[in-house]
Design an enzyme around this catalytic site. Structure first.
Site, PDB file in Angstrom:
ATOM      1  N   LYS A   1       4.823  -1.275  -0.609  1.00  0.00           N
ATOM      2  CA  LYS A   1       5.086  -0.514   0.465  1.00  0.00           C
ATOM      3  C   LYS A   1       5.147  -1.507   1.824  1.00  0.00           C
ATOM      4  O   LYS A   1       5.761  -1.173   2.608  1.00  0.00           O
ATOM      5  CB  LYS A   1       3.971   0.627   0.766  1.00  0.00           C
ATOM      6  CG  LYS A   1       4.098   1.609  -0.028  1.00  0.00           C
ATOM      7  CD  LYS A   1       3.185   2.724   0.222  1.00  0.00           C
ATOM      8  CE  LYS A   1       3.399   3.939  -0.760  1.00  0.00           C
ATOM      9  NZ  LYS A   1       3.289   3.805  -1.988  1.00  0.00           N
TER      10      LYS A   1
ATOM     11  N   ARG B   1       7.801  12.962   4.004  1.00  0.00           N
ATOM     12  CA  ARG B   1       6.934  13.154   5.148  1.00  0.00           C
ATOM     13  C   ARG B   1       7.226  11.803   5.977  1.00  0.00           C
ATOM     14  O   ARG B   1       8.055  11.048   5.710  1.00  0.00           O
ATOM     15  CB  ARG B   1       5.550  12.748   4.583  1.00  0.00           C
ATOM     16  CG  ARG B   1       4.872  13.902   3.468  1.00  0.00           C
ATOM     17  CD  ARG B   1       3.657  13.449   3.020  1.00  0.00           C
ATOM     18  NE  ARG B   1       4.001  12.531   2.029  1.00  0.00           N
ATOM     19  CZ  ARG B   1       2.970  11.803   1.059  1.00  0.00           C
ATOM     20  NH1 ARG B   1       1.849  12.564   1.196  1.00  0.00           N
ATOM     21  NH2 ARG B   1       3.402  10.938   0.242  1.00  0.00           N
TER      22      ARG B   1
END
Length: 632
Positions: A411, A551
């Site tokens: 990430k 999200r």
């Protein structure tokens, strides 16, 4: 009254029932004499019958005890007991015929037949009345739960029979999905449709719902239970008979399937080999030791036989658990286990721990890694992940540590969330420190970047398995979302192997195979638990998969490198990424900006710093009000 009833012994209760049956014999004889046409009236006939009566009483007592009629509990007086009463009545008719003939009484057979029928009816009716009287006494003497039974099948009827004599539970109605039963009366209770539950609850003042539908799959039972609980009802589930006697494999249903079953590729199982030498007979500090990755690092490092393991952890419970586990595993060895409760951002404590214990290897796994939480708490995430890494890396250099390995994340590559950006900044910090330390004059710094770990805390597999146990639905943010996955065991094994490959400042990337679609993973979890997916094609399936939307900060797919330029290493599953780093001045500017944002408690300022220095993190991904603030 209730206390008197409860104080009666079983023998006293049998005596009372024998007296009742004896009285019923006299009453039934009087009734038979009264309704039959006889030469004399009923009173005169009974006078003639008196010599026979003692024998009838004796027969009544003997037959009742032999057949067990007097010992049948009132709340158990059902079909079988009624059949025994019919046999009992037949015996009394036969005895009456025989004794009357011996006594020379010329009574028609019809009198004996009416006596038997009337005794049978009086016996059944009297016991039913007695049961209702006792239940009324119990109801007035103790609070009772009025229950609605969901399921009017065999299990529901058996449950009703068992509850009818219960002191505190009163079954009042059924609900059942079977339309053929709706509107009928089953076991003396009305059957309603589930759609009328709200009405039934108010009308009958229901306190509790008992699910008597063991044949229905657990996910569907869980869905029904949740719907009822939302109405404020207490819900209890009745297990099936197969479950009670152990014929159904409950363990297979309840035990979650191991995460590696969902890997969809061969797991890396080779040994650490020469990498063991990087940790053997050394003092190893593992930060975040109580986490999913940190605890597995502890286990595998323990197998390398270090001289001492320093477990550095912020969570007291996590530290306690991993400390207890490792002490058991280390029994019989000379390995020293040292638990340290503290934060990696505390430079004084970190310096003291490293100097006091002579730390030689640092494995830095401590981080706030849950994307939605860090997105909601950006300052805390940035401080812990960036400044915590800086503190640990700087103190490692001052303490003369040999190796420093940062556990990073995929990430960190073009991050769309604060968590990923914080890990990228942590990589910049380690690269900067590595560049400023001459070769051979300080620790060998390296970073290892990999994707999602199956089974780790907060990861998708435990979440899906928990949702399955609650009956679903399984929540997927987008039908197209996919992720790289590794098991925690193979990820940690490869992280430890980078120790022997590192020369200083590298960003290692692990080969994680192909990305796995999360929708496919959700289906696997449902099917591995023995259930079916409910969708438009299969509307009768057990568990649905619900799309909730991406999200904040979530990507559809993850990347492992910025440039895609990977250099092979001696290990076929470990690659080195060629990526640019920030200069000393740039990283100092970035860290100064983050400190100012933290002191000012300004989240917008912090995001502005991240947006400036981390490639791929831009204002278009910020909330609208924050974009305006940044641009202003």
């Amino acid at each position: 009254m209730l206390s008197i009833i409860k104080s009666l012994s079983p023998r006293q209760k049998r005596t009372i029932m024998l007296l009742l049956d004896t009285a019923l014999v006299v009453f039934a004889l009087s009734f038979a004499f009264a309704v039959q046409t006889l030469p004399e009236n009923a009173f005169a006939t009974m006078i003639h019958y008196l010599p026979v009566l003692p024998y009838m009483v004796a027969t009544t007592i003997g037959a009742s005890m032999y057949l067990g009629i007097c010992a049948v509990r009132l709340n158990s007086y059902e079909t079988g007991a009624i059949g025994q009463t019919a046999v009992f009545s037949g015996c009394l008719v036969l005895a009456s015929v025989v004794f009357s003939s011996i006594a020379g009484l010329d009574l028609p057979l019809g009198v004996h037949f009416v006596f038997g029928v009337s005794f049978f009816l009086f016996s059944v009716i009297s016991r039913t009345i007695l049961l209702q009287v006792l239940l009324a006494i119990y109801r007035r003497s103790a609070p009772r739960f009025r229950v609605l039974i969901y399921g009017a099948g065999t299990t529901g009827m058996q449950l009703t029979s068992a509850l009818r004599g219960h002191e505190t539970i009163e079954p009042v109605a059924f609900v059942d999905d079977n339309r053929a039963l709706q509107g009928l009366t089953v076991a003396r209770l009305p059957v309603f449709a589930p759609a009328r539950i709200s009405e039934i609850v108010k009308t009958y003042k229901i306190d509790r719902v008992l699910l008597a539908i063991p044949s229905v799959s657990p996910p569907k039972q869980a869905q029904i239970a949740r719907r009822l609980q939302k109405m404020g009802l207490e819900v209890q589930t009745l297990p099936s008979f197969a479950q009670l006697i152990g014929e159904e494999a409950l363990v297979d249903k309840l035990k979650p399937v191991s995460s590696h079953k969902f890997l969809n590729r061969a797991e890396v199982e080779e040994s650490l080999g020469e990498s063991v030498g990087c940790y053997e007979d050394r003092v190893v500090l593992i930060s975040g030791a109580g986490g999913s990755i940190g605890s597995e690092l502890c286990r595998q490092v323990l197998d390398c036989r270090p001289s001492k393991m320093v477990l550095y952890e912020l969570s007291e419970l996590a530290l306690y658990n991993v400390d207890m586990e490792l002490r058991q595993l280390a029994e019989g060895t000379t390995i020293e286990i040292v638990p340290i409760l503290g934060s990696v951002t505390d430079s004084r404590q970190v310096r003291k721990v490293m100097n006091e214990h002579g730390v030689q290897v640092v494995l830095h796994a401590a981080a706030y890694k849950h994307v939605p939480l860090v997105e909601s708490n950006p300052l805390s995430g940035l401080v812990n992940n960036v400044f915590g890494t800086q503190t640990l890396a700087q103190q490692a250099a001052k303490a003369g540590v040999e190796r420093f390995i940062l556990v990073s994340s995929d990430k960190a590559v073009r991050p769309t969330n604060v968590m990923g950006a914080s890990k990228r900044l942590a990589e910049f910090v380690v690269q900067d420190i590595a560049q400023r330390i001459p070769v051979g004059k300080g620790p060998i710094y390296t970073m290892v970047r990999f994707g999602n770990v199956l089974g780790s805390s907060g990861s998708v597999i435990p979440l899906f398995q928990d949702q399955v146990t609650r009956g679903g639905p399984l929540t997927v943010t987008d039908p197209s979302v996919s992720r790289y996955f590794m098991t925690v065991q193979e990820a940690v094994k490869l992280v430890l192997q980078t120790g022997s490959l590192a020369q200083g400042g590298e960003v290692f990337v692990l080969d994680m195979g192909k990305p796995v679609p999360i929708m496919h993973l959700a289906r696997q979890v449902i099917e591995s638990a023995g259930y079916t997916v409910r969708d438009d094609t299969h509307p009768d399936g057990d568990i649905e998969i619900r799309i909730t939307g991406l999200r904040p900060g979530e990507k559809l797919t993850e990347e492992l490198t910025l440039s895609g330029d990977l250099v092979a290493t001696r290990h076929p599953k470990i690659f080195s990424a060629r990526e640019d780093a920030l200069s000393e001045i740039e990283i100092a500017t970035a860290l100064r900006g983050l400190r100012e944002a933290f002191v000012a408690s300004d989240e917008v300022m912090a995001r502005d710093v991240v947006m400036r220095w981390v490639e791929g993190f831009n204002a278009s991904r910020l909330p609208a009000q924050e974009r305006h603030a940044v641009r202003g």
